[in-house]
Design a protein around this motif. Structure first.
Motif, PDB file in Angstrom:
ATOM      1  N   CYS A   1     -11.289 -25.975  -0.249  1.00 24.99           N
ATOM      2  CA  CYS A   1     -10.147 -25.065  -0.135  1.00 24.99           C
ATOM      3  C   CYS A   1      -9.672 -24.995   1.301  1.00 24.99           C
ATOM      4  O   CYS A   1     -10.411 -25.286   2.242  1.00 24.99           O
ATOM      5  CB  CYS A   1     -10.501 -23.660  -0.642  1.00 24.99           C
ATOM      6  N   PHE A   2      -8.416 -24.613   1.457  1.00 27.47           N
ATOM      7  CA  PHE A   2      -7.842 -24.197   2.727  1.00 27.47           C
ATOM      8  C   PHE A   2      -7.753 -22.677   2.682  1.00 27.47           C
ATOM      9  O   PHE A   2      -7.273 -22.102   1.693  1.00 27.47           O
ATOM     10  CB  PHE A   2      -6.425 -24.741   2.916  1.00 27.47           C
ATOM     11  N   ALA A   3      -8.180 -22.006   3.742  1.00 25.21           N
ATOM     12  CA  ALA A   3      -8.112 -20.545   3.770  1.00 25.21           C
ATOM     13  C   ALA A   3      -8.104 -20.053   5.203  1.00 25.21           C
ATOM     14  O   ALA A   3      -8.628 -20.716   6.114  1.00 25.21           O
ATOM     15  CB  ALA A   3      -9.295 -19.926   3.016  1.00 25.21           C
ATOM     16  N   ASP A   4      -7.544 -18.861   5.415  1.00 29.57           N
ATOM     17  CA  ASP A   4      -7.582 -18.227   6.730  1.00 29.57           C
ATOM     18  C   ASP A   4      -8.968 -17.633   6.965  1.00 29.57           C
ATOM     19  O   ASP A   4      -9.505 -16.914   6.106  1.00 29.57           O
ATOM     20  CB  ASP A   4      -6.519 -17.127   6.810  1.00 29.57           C
TER      21      ASP A   4
ATOM     22  N   ASP B   1     -13.570 -25.567   3.254  1.00 30.70           N
ATOM     23  CA  ASP B   1     -14.936 -25.460   2.750  1.00 30.70           C
ATOM     24  C   ASP B   1     -14.868 -25.272   1.238  1.00 30.70           C
ATOM     25  O   ASP B   1     -13.773 -25.170   0.668  1.00 30.70           O
ATOM     26  CB  ASP B   1     -15.637 -24.265   3.420  1.00 30.70           C
ATOM     27  N   SER B   2     -16.026 -25.206   0.598  1.00 28.29           N
ATOM     28  CA  SER B   2     -16.071 -24.866  -0.818  1.00 28.29           C
ATOM     29  C   SER B   2     -15.856 -23.369  -0.985  1.00 28.29           C
ATOM     30  O   SER B   2     -16.501 -22.567  -0.297  1.00 28.29           O
ATOM     31  CB  SER B   2     -17.423 -25.244  -1.418  1.00 28.29           C
ATOM     32  N   PRO B   3     -14.969 -22.938  -1.890  1.00 29.66           N
ATOM     33  CA  PRO B   3     -14.788 -21.493  -2.091  1.00 29.66           C
ATOM     34  C   PRO B   3     -16.004 -20.832  -2.725  1.00 29.66           C
ATOM     35  O   PRO B   3     -16.102 -19.611  -2.729  1.00 29.66           O
ATOM     36  CB  PRO B   3     -13.572 -21.424  -3.012  1.00 29.66           C
TER      37      PRO B   3
ATOM     38  N   LEU C   1     -10.635 -13.237   0.169  1.00 29.09           N
ATOM     39  CA  LEU C   1     -10.057 -14.377  -0.545  1.00 29.09           C
ATOM     40  C   LEU C   1     -11.063 -15.049  -1.473  1.00 29.09           C
ATOM     41  O   LEU C   1     -10.694 -15.626  -2.503  1.00 29.09           O
ATOM     42  CB  LEU C   1      -9.511 -15.405   0.451  1.00 29.09           C
ATOM     43  N   THR C   2     -12.350 -15.006  -1.127  1.00 27.01           N
ATOM     44  CA  THR C   2     -13.372 -15.624  -1.973  1.00 27.01           C
ATOM     45  C   THR C   2     -14.070 -14.628  -2.890  1.00 27.01           C
ATOM     46  O   THR C   2     -14.955 -15.010  -3.657  1.00 27.01           O
ATOM     47  CB  THR C   2     -14.430 -16.336  -1.109  1.00 27.01           C
TER      48      THR C   2
ATOM     49  N   GLN D   1      -2.194 -10.574   4.434  1.00 23.30           N
ATOM     50  CA  GLN D   1      -1.078 -11.529   4.396  1.00 23.30           C
ATOM     51  C   GLN D   1      -1.602 -12.958   4.577  1.00 23.30           C
ATOM     52  O   GLN D   1      -1.087 -13.754   5.368  1.00 23.30           O
ATOM     53  CB  GLN D   1      -0.043 -11.203   5.473  1.00 23.30           C
ATOM     54  N   ALA D   2      -2.678 -13.262   3.824  1.00 26.48           N
ATOM     55  CA  ALA D   2      -3.356 -14.548   3.939  1.00 26.48           C
ATOM     56  C   ALA D   2      -3.623 -15.109   2.548  1.00 26.48           C
ATOM     57  O   ALA D   2      -3.685 -14.362   1.558  1.00 26.48           O
ATOM     58  CB  ALA D   2      -4.667 -14.397   4.703  1.00 26.48           C
ATOM     59  N   ASP D   3      -3.800 -16.438   2.481  1.00 31.06           N
ATOM     60  CA  ASP D   3      -3.979 -17.103   1.196  1.00 31.06           C
ATOM     61  C   ASP D   3      -5.141 -18.089   1.239  1.00 31.06           C
ATOM     62  O   ASP D   3      -5.571 -18.536   2.315  1.00 31.06           O
ATOM     63  CB  ASP D   3      -2.708 -17.881   0.813  1.00 31.06           C
ATOM     64  N   LEU D   4      -5.622 -18.433   0.046  1.00 24.64           N
ATOM     65  CA  LEU D   4      -6.616 -19.485  -0.153  1.00 24.64           C
ATOM     66  C   LEU D   4      -6.097 -20.401  -1.241  1.00 24.64           C
ATOM     67  O   LEU D   4      -5.644 -19.936  -2.287  1.00 24.64           O
ATOM     68  CB  LEU D   4      -7.966 -18.894  -0.552  1.00 24.64           C
ATOM     69  N   LEU D   5      -6.160 -21.704  -0.997  1.00 22.07           N
ATOM     70  CA  LEU D   5      -5.785 -22.683  -2.008  1.00 22.07           C
ATOM     71  C   LEU D   5      -6.970 -23.612  -2.224  1.00 22.07           C
ATOM     72  O   LEU D   5      -7.411 -24.299  -1.308  1.00 22.07           O
ATOM     73  CB  LEU D   5      -4.564 -23.494  -1.564  1.00 22.07           C
ATOM     74  N   ALA D   6      -7.504 -23.612  -3.449  1.00 15.36           N
ATOM     75  CA  ALA D   6      -8.637 -24.464  -3.801  1.00 15.36           C
ATOM     76  C   ALA D   6      -8.142 -25.721  -4.504  1.00 15.36           C
ATOM     77  O   ALA D   6      -7.195 -25.682  -5.286  1.00 15.36           O
ATOM     78  CB  ALA D   6      -9.606 -23.702  -4.703  1.00 15.36           C
ATOM     79  N   PHE D   7      -8.817 -26.849  -4.239  1.00 17.38           N
ATOM     80  CA  PHE D   7      -8.382 -28.142  -4.745  1.00 17.38           C
ATOM     81  C   PHE D   7      -9.591 -29.039  -4.976  1.00 17.38           C
ATOM     82  O   PHE D   7     -10.711 -28.736  -4.545  1.00 17.38           O
ATOM     83  CB  PHE D   7      -7.421 -28.810  -3.748  1.00 17.38           C
TER      84      PHE D   7
END
Length: 239
Positions: free
Chosen positions: A139-142, A54-56, A149-150, A199-205
């Motif tokens: 983004c990919f996120a848990d 989704d969009s962060p 994360l956001t 212990q989770a990450d977000l990667l925005a692209f």
């Protein structure tokens, strides 16, 4: 599950094939893109296996994908494409993101499907299911760590609102934008946020302006092998 059109499958299969030229027609010069390089950017932690794409910047409940993947840490790749760009009457070489890929399993993709969100009607596939891509960003996120994360993105929007019309614009190209992230990758093309508590990450692209789509590739046994978000390139079979 609906099988995609042959031209869509050809496009998705080719997005991570260096040297492959995609698109183009006889009436439009330099209307193709050429896959130049595939680069592993980082690995992200998805401890719940519930993936949000989704969009962060989204202030609403996030778009969690309807399927789950095994909890774990997964590599993320980017496909760089050469996209000739017309400037001052001449075509010049330009490099842009063709797609961002989450690798779940290193196995060949047998079938593709347009990924739906939790609770979405399968009929939406025909209409082009996806998410509103504010600022041309996805983004990919848990899913279980979406709020922390956001938080940097919400904090940034709050700061902009507090500054009024004289505040900095929202955008990847503004220097102040990068204050909201903990790490930038590929010269700022990716924004990485890590939450150690979960212990989770977000990667925005980057994704196409206004609307992003998510494609899932399944291996021969039917399990998810890759998840792809096409980037802001000028050639695709659904343009």
């Amino acid at each position: 599950m609906n099988e995609v059109r042959p031209e869509t499958r050809e496009y998705l299969d080719g997005l991570f094939a260096p040297g492959l030229r995609i698109g183009g027609d006889a009436h439009t010069p330099y209307s193709w893109i050429e896959i130049a390089e595939v680069q592993e950017v980082t690995a992200i932690r998805l401890p719940s296996g519930r993936l949000v794409v989704d969009s962060p910047w989204n202030a609403e409940p996030p778009r969690e994908l309807a399927f789950r993947i095994p909890p774990g840490e997964y590599p993320v790749d980017i496909s760089w494409a050469n996209c000739p760009r017309l400037a001052n009457g001449y075509y010049a070489e330009h490099r842009e993101c063709a797609a961002t890929r989450l690798r779940v399993r290193d196995e060949p993709v047998v079938t593709w499907e347009l990924a739906l969100g939790v609770g979405e009607d399968p009929a939406l596939r025909a209409a082009g299911a996806g998410f509103a891509a504010e600022d041309a960003m996805g983004c990919f996120a848990d899913a279980t760590a979406w709020q922390p994360l956001t938080e940097p993105f919400r904090r940034y929007l709050t700061d902009v609102a507090a500054a009024g019309f004289g505040g900095p614009p929202i955008g990847r190209d503004t220097e102040d934008h990068f204050e909201l992230v903990r790490e930038d990758l590929c010269e700022g093309y990716f924004d990485l946020v890590r939450d150690e508590a979960h212990q989770a990450d977000l990667l925005a692209f980057g994704v196409p302006e206004g609307w992003g789509q998510v494609w899932a590739g399944r291996a021969r046994d039917g399990e998810i092998a890759v998840i792809i978000a096409p980037g802001p390139v000028p050639t695709s079979p659904w343009d």
